[in-house]
Design a protein around this motif. Structure first.
Motif, PDB file in Angstrom:
ATOM      1  N   ILE A 179      10.393  -1.300   6.853  1.00  0.00           N
ATOM      2  CA  ILE A 179       9.731  -2.114   5.838  1.00  0.00           C
ATOM      3  C   ILE A 179       8.736  -1.228   5.096  1.00  0.00           C
ATOM      4  O   ILE A 179       7.895  -0.559   5.710  1.00  0.00           O
ATOM      5  CB  ILE A 179       9.012  -3.322   6.468  1.00  0.00           C
ATOM      6  CG1 ILE A 179      10.007  -4.136   7.323  1.00  0.00           C
ATOM      7  CG2 ILE A 179       8.409  -4.193   5.375  1.00  0.00           C
ATOM      8  CD1 ILE A 179      11.232  -4.635   6.587  1.00  0.00           C
ATOM      9  N   TRP A 180       8.852  -1.237   3.763  1.00  0.00           N
ATOM     10  CA  TRP A 180       8.009  -0.414   2.906  1.00  0.00           C
ATOM     11  C   TRP A 180       7.304  -1.305   1.894  1.00  0.00           C
ATOM     12  O   TRP A 180       7.733  -2.419   1.600  1.00  0.00           O
ATOM     13  CB  TRP A 180       8.844   0.651   2.191  1.00  0.00           C
ATOM     14  CG  TRP A 180       9.166   1.821   3.085  1.00  0.00           C
ATOM     15  CD1 TRP A 180       9.904   1.810   4.233  1.00  0.00           C
ATOM     16  CD2 TRP A 180       8.743   3.163   2.897  1.00  0.00           C
ATOM     17  NE1 TRP A 180       9.977   3.055   4.783  1.00  0.00           N
ATOM     18  CE2 TRP A 180       9.281   3.922   3.979  1.00  0.00           C
ATOM     19  CE3 TRP A 180       7.988   3.823   1.933  1.00  0.00           C
ATOM     20  CZ2 TRP A 180       9.060   5.289   4.101  1.00  0.00           C
ATOM     21  CZ3 TRP A 180       7.772   5.187   2.042  1.00  0.00           C
ATOM     22  CH2 TRP A 180       8.305   5.915   3.124  1.00  0.00           C
ATOM     23  N   LEU A 181       6.237  -0.737   1.335  1.00  0.00           N
ATOM     24  CA  LEU A 181       5.428  -1.447   0.350  1.00  0.00           C
ATOM     25  C   LEU A 181       5.395  -0.604  -0.922  1.00  0.00           C
ATOM     26  O   LEU A 181       5.013   0.570  -0.894  1.00  0.00           O
ATOM     27  CB  LEU A 181       4.008  -1.636   0.892  1.00  0.00           C
ATOM     28  CG  LEU A 181       3.107  -2.677   0.229  1.00  0.00           C
ATOM     29  CD1 LEU A 181       3.729  -4.073   0.345  1.00  0.00           C
ATOM     30  CD2 LEU A 181       1.724  -2.654   0.881  1.00  0.00           C
ATOM     31  N   PHE A 182       5.835  -1.202  -2.026  1.00  0.00           N
ATOM     32  CA  PHE A 182       5.872  -0.503  -3.307  1.00  0.00           C
ATOM     33  C   PHE A 182       4.887  -1.154  -4.275  1.00  0.00           C
ATOM     34  O   PHE A 182       4.840  -2.389  -4.383  1.00  0.00           O
ATOM     35  CB  PHE A 182       7.279  -0.544  -3.904  1.00  0.00           C
ATOM     36  CG  PHE A 182       8.299   0.193  -3.090  1.00  0.00           C
ATOM     37  CD1 PHE A 182       8.529   1.544  -3.291  1.00  0.00           C
ATOM     38  CD2 PHE A 182       9.034  -0.459  -2.097  1.00  0.00           C
ATOM     39  CE1 PHE A 182       9.469   2.234  -2.537  1.00  0.00           C
ATOM     40  CE2 PHE A 182       9.971   0.215  -1.345  1.00  0.00           C
ATOM     41  CZ  PHE A 182      10.191   1.571  -1.560  1.00  0.00           C
ATOM     42  N   HIS A 183       4.128  -0.334  -4.968  1.00  0.00           N
ATOM     43  CA  HIS A 183       3.252  -0.871  -5.997  1.00  0.00           C
ATOM     44  C   HIS A 183       4.091  -1.272  -7.201  1.00  0.00           C
ATOM     45  O   HIS A 183       5.055  -0.584  -7.553  1.00  0.00           O
ATOM     46  CB  HIS A 183       2.200   0.164  -6.415  1.00  0.00           C
ATOM     47  CG  HIS A 183       1.084  -0.427  -7.219  1.00  0.00           C
ATOM     48  ND1 HIS A 183       1.177  -0.644  -8.579  1.00  0.00           N
ATOM     49  CD2 HIS A 183      -0.148  -0.871  -6.853  1.00  0.00           C
ATOM     50  CE1 HIS A 183       0.054  -1.182  -9.020  1.00  0.00           C
ATOM     51  NE2 HIS A 183      -0.773  -1.342  -7.985  1.00  0.00           N
ATOM     52  N   ALA A 184       3.741  -2.382  -7.810  1.00  0.00           N
ATOM     53  CA  ALA A 184       4.517  -2.865  -8.950  1.00  0.00           C
ATOM     54  C   ALA A 184       4.506  -1.879 -10.109  1.00  0.00           C
ATOM     55  O   ALA A 184       5.393  -1.914 -10.982  1.00  0.00           O
ATOM     56  CB  ALA A 184       3.979  -4.216  -9.412  1.00  0.00           C
ATOM     57  N   GLY A 185       3.531  -0.970 -10.118  1.00  0.00           N
ATOM     58  CA  GLY A 185       3.478   0.028 -11.176  1.00  0.00           C
ATOM     59  C   GLY A 185       4.301   1.256 -10.901  1.00  0.00           C
ATOM     60  O   GLY A 185       4.403   2.144 -11.754  1.00  0.00           O
TER      61      GLY A 185
END
Length: 937
Positions: A179-185
């Motif tokens: 599970i990874w977290l990506f910034h919307a930018g």
């Protein structure tokens, strides 16, 4: 077990004698770096690939496997269907397309304020997270993974981040998950979880979801034992659980578990409940709620389509669903329709949706293949090598050794015998003799030496065995060879004490110098044996020992190297990587040196341009020879390295032209006539429209062609015809196994009688298409069958798969159309009528294989891969057929319309079923097939 429901069932029954085998027969993770493509090469456009494309109209009220989300204002639903995104009022109605095209868009999710939608798309080549405005405008890429594909986007409550599943493949194309977290930018993302079993893990995590306050991330995880993904797991037990990650401290705890597993966690808007999916005993799935305060769990809808817990869950285990903003209902997809369930009353209603659209579909690759030609053109030559004086070429074809005068061009048999097969030849240093191995199913193998002039080989081995890879010592007085084992495709007798041996030609006991290893050769002074071995599954190591098997040293190791050959003077090393031949200097350092095409420690040069294996050095170490199929290639070292004496001012490109060794022999064709009379005949004539059965019929066969079929009194039987009374029997056309597997050889030794192929024939299979086998073994067997030298069905194959995972010898690196063409051409050169595009991770790679194959007249069958959207894009891109079941229990009207409007076939292979138990196990349990007399003779 409920079988998958095919859309187009492949008809594998054709007349057994002489039709054209048309296409219905049909049949690390190295991270790509920016700038790897040639600077002058235009970027491949997934949304606008080459080829002939047709428009398939879609008009449906049913969709298949649609992920659904509800806008934050509760007025609109967004969903996916066949690779496009749509919106529709929550009351239902006419759907409006938000995206449309060849690129595959799916898994949409609204951001918290409803202005943007995150989704997964392959429009840049790989499946990544993208954003669009809620009206479909302004597409923007978020993640930028090249091969570690990203799925299951879910927004953080503040709308700044998107959690997603990121997949990783290693030695097997079963993606493990994190599970990874990506910034919307944008950006490379932040890791939230890690694979518990390390970089070679095959178990997945997927379907992340934030808690309402953003503190926790829920996700599903395969917690079955071990790192290796297994078929046939019991989903009514527990495969997946729902984990909860506390982002404040990194702690993870199991939050939902139990029989039926737990997947697709989705918190309610008020944070009091967690909706999730669980398998039920009736092979269905159910929508459950969990009270996060009390822990109570209960079902609210029990007619979901069966989830995918038995598969690898690489894109998620079930379609995404959503709460309405008031928390009173859940909106979800099931049984082809979007539905709404009241979480209190459990009352369910269909939200009617109508989609009228179209899909561009590439014309599927189909090329006719002649089944029974008059002649056999030999393409699969093995062990081709030049004599020490450069005047003759030695090779094996059709089970025997041949020697060809380079100047005269004619090849002749080295021996005249037909009692056994001849394999693994090698010249003596003076070129006067040849050592080789033999194989006979009853007498097993021997080592023999024969004069280069031919005649009868003399046996130099002391006992029967499985002899491989014999080579002379530099002085010609000793042999080194490998002793193998069997017990599967041929006899297992004399399989004790395998390994590498040396033996004097004058007599004396052999000495085992290593219990493992392959491709042995003497060092330049004859005092050490050099050989290859494997290490940690995928690494090839190059070792040596003294003549007593002591003082073992490891000189080289390569993670992508598949073959190594030491020059006779010990100064050079040739190796293969990605199916091409390379050369580098070799010296002893007392340490292990990393060997690769991009190593910096030593100069390295690519010498082959059209694939290379069966490498052999000239005896003066100045040239390297190698072969692909029936072509022998040569490169002088002075044309590979500018620092060598005699090197030209500009070095030539890798060798793409060579000496053709191909020749033709007559195909085996029976003579005379046979009439089978009095039988019931199932003709399969016009079988889609009628089921013709002739009682008391006659089949007249002339040579290898069926001359007549009809009622007994309507077929004239010529005088002199052999008549076989077939009363009480039923005759059907020969069966074609379009997805056959089974060993054709062991260590390149083809048995004279292969029990698997005899079994095929005993059950009426007269033609096989094998979409994954050893290239040199299966095409050598195919030519033996055509020539009548072995008994087997007609054999067609892809050869070795074009693998997308990191497994040397199988992995086919594809970064552009040129590399795709290289792989398709090298297989066509040895006899492939098709190639197996096996889980290449990127859409552009798969499209490039299609385009390369179209240009070369080769068909493409892909691995199904247990991924529904992947399968549908394969249909759109024009693959010849889909191998294995799509992973879903039922495909609905949208898929039926798309698939039936394409030319792509379907080979469901119920023996191996994605999304359920394998039929093979079912048949073992229910039929007792091992008692069948035709298998036990």
């Amino acid at each position: 077990m409920r079988p998958c429901k095919p859309i187009i069932m492949f008809q594998a029954l054709l007349v057994a004698a002489g039709l054209l085998l048309a296409a219905d027969l049909l049949l690390a993770k190295d991270k790509k770096k920016k700038g790897d493509e040639k600077k002058d090469e235009p970027k491949w456009d997934v949304a606008n690939p080459p080829g002939t494309w047709n428009v398939v109209p879609i008009d449906t009220q049913e969709t298949t496997w649609s992920s659904v989300d509800v806008s934050p204002d509760g007025r609109t639903i967004v969903f996916d269907m066949l690779g496009d995104l749509y919106r529709v009022p929550i009351e239902g109605g006419e759907a409006t397309a938000l995206t449309n095209g060849i690129a595959w868009d799916f898994q949409p999710r609204y951001n918290p304020d409803g202005t943007r939608i995150a989704f997964v798309s392959d429009r840049d080549g790989a499946e990544n997270i993208w954003l669009i405005d809620a009206n479909g405008a302004n597409p923007k890429q978020v993640s930028d993974e090249e091969s570690d594909l990203v799925h299951n986007p879910y927004w953080s409550p503040d709308g700044d981040y998107i959690a997603a599943k990121k997949g990783f493949t290693s030695t097997r194309s079963i993606a493990a998950g994190e599970i990874w977290l990506f910034h919307a930018g944008g950006g490379g993302g932040l890791q939230l979880t890690e694979r518990p079993n390390g970089p070679k893990d095959q178990k997945t995590m997927a379907e992340p979801a934030f808690s309402v306050d953003g503190r926790y991330v829920y996700y599903s995880q395969d917690t079955t034992a071990g790192r290796v993904w297994q078929y046939n797991k019991d989903a009514t037990g527990q495969i997946f659980v729902i984990q909860r990650l506390d982002r404040s401290n990194g702690k993870i705890e199991t939050h939902v578990a139990g029989p039926g597993g737990s997947i697709r966690p989705t918190p309610s808007p008020d944070g009091k409940h967690l909706a999730f999916v669980r398998r039920t005993p009736g092979a269905k799935s159910a929508l459950y709620l969990k009270d996060l305060m009390t822990g109570r769990e209960w079902p609210i809808y029990d007619k979901l389509d069966r989830d995918l817990q038995e598969t690898n869950g690489s894109t998620g285990n079930t379609p995404a669903f959503a709460w309405t903003p008031d928390g009173r209902s859940l909106v979800f997809w099931a049984a082809g329709r979007i539905r709404r369930v009241d979480v209190q009353t459990k009352e369910t209603a269909v939200i009617p949706v109508h989609v009228k659209t179209s899909r561009k579909v590439r014309t599927a690759l189909r090329f006719p293949v002649e089944v029974a030609p008059q002649d056999v053109t030999v393409k699969m030559v093995r062990w081709a090598q030049m004599s020490p004086d450069g005047t003759h070429v030695l090779f094996e074809a059709l089970g025997h050794l041949w020697i060809r005068d380079v100047a005269a061009g004619a090849a002749r048999r080295l021996t005249g015998q037909n009692e056994h097969f001849e394999v693994w030849p090698s010249f003596s240093p003076d070129g006067n003799e040849i050592v080789y191995a033999t194989w006979d199913d009853q007498d097993l193998g021997t080592l023999r030496v024969i004069s280069v002039l031919g005649g009868q080989g003399r046996v130099v081995s002391r006992e029967p065995g499985h002899y491989l890879e014999p080579r002379f010592s530099p002085d010609g007085r000793m042999l080194v060879y490998r002793k193998g084992t069997d017990g599967y495709v041929a006899s297992g007798a004399w399989s004790n004490d395998p390994g590498i041996y040396i033996a004097p030609l004058s007599g004396g006991d052999p000495v085992r110098v290593s219990p493992s290893g392959f491709n042995p050769t003497f060092g330049p002074d004859g005092e050490r044996i050099f050989f290859s071995d494997t290490f940690e599954e995928t690494q090839l190591v190059f070792k040596s020992v003294d003549l007593r098997g002591n003082d073992e040293r490891t000189h080289l190791k390569g993670s992508k190297v598949t073959e190594v050959s030491l020059s006779p003077d010990g100064r050079w090393i040739a190796f293969t990587e990605q199916f091409n031949a390379w050369v580098a200097p070799f010296t002893l350092t007392g340490r292990t040196v990393d060997l690769s095409t991009d190593m910096k420690s030593m100069p390295v040069a690519q010498v082959s341009g059209r694939s290379g294996e069966f490498m052999r050095w000239s005896f003066d170490s100045r040239k390297l020879h190698w072969a692909n199929g029936a072509t022998l290639y040569t490169r002088a070292l002075s044309d590979a390295f500018a620092f060598l004496e005699g090197a030209p001012g500009e070095l030539p490109k890798p060798v793409a032209e060579g000496l053709s060794l191909t020749f033709t022999v007559p195909a085996d064709r029976p003579a005379g006539r046979i009439a089978l009379t009095g039988a019931r005949i199932v003709t399969m004539y016009d079988a889609r429209k009628k089921q013709e059965v002739i009682e008391d019929g006659t089949v007249l066969v002339e040579g290898n062609r069926i001359a007549a079929v009809g009622q007994r009194d309507t077929v004239r039987i010529p005088e002199g015809t052999q008549i076989i009374d077939a009363r009480g029997r039923t005759i059907i056309p020969g069966l074609i196994d379009v997805h056959a597997h089974g060993a054709q050889a062991n260590n390149e030794i083809i048995p004279e009688q292969n029990w698997m192929q005899y079994s095929n024939l005993a059950f009426g299979i007269t033609t096989i298409h094998d979409p994954s086998n050893d290239t040199s073994e299966i095409f050598a067997a195919s030519e033996l069958q055509k020539a009548g030298l072995i008994v087997a069905p007609r054999i067609f194959s892809t050869g070795t798969i074009l693998y997308g995972a990191d497994q040397p010898g199988y992995t086919a690196r594809i970064k552009n159309l040129e590399e795709a063409s290289f792989h398709v051409r090298r297989l066509k050169d040895v006899g492939a009528i098709s190639v197996k595009s096996y889980n290449q991770p990127r859409r552009d790679q798969r499209q490039q294989v299609i385009e390369a194959a179209a240009a070369l007249g080769v068909m493409v069958v892909p691995e199904g891969g247990a991924k529904f959207d992947y399968n549908m894009s394969q249909i759109v891109d024009g693959h010849t057929g889909i191998e294995h079941c799509i992973p879903l229990e039922t495909a609905y009207d949208d898929v039926v319309q798309l698939w039936s409007g394409s030319g792509t076939g379907y080979t469901p292979t119920l023996g191996v079923a994605y999304g359920g138990l394998a039929g093979e196990v079912y048949w073992y349990d229910r039929t007792g097939g091992w008692l069948e007399q035709r298998l036990t003779r």
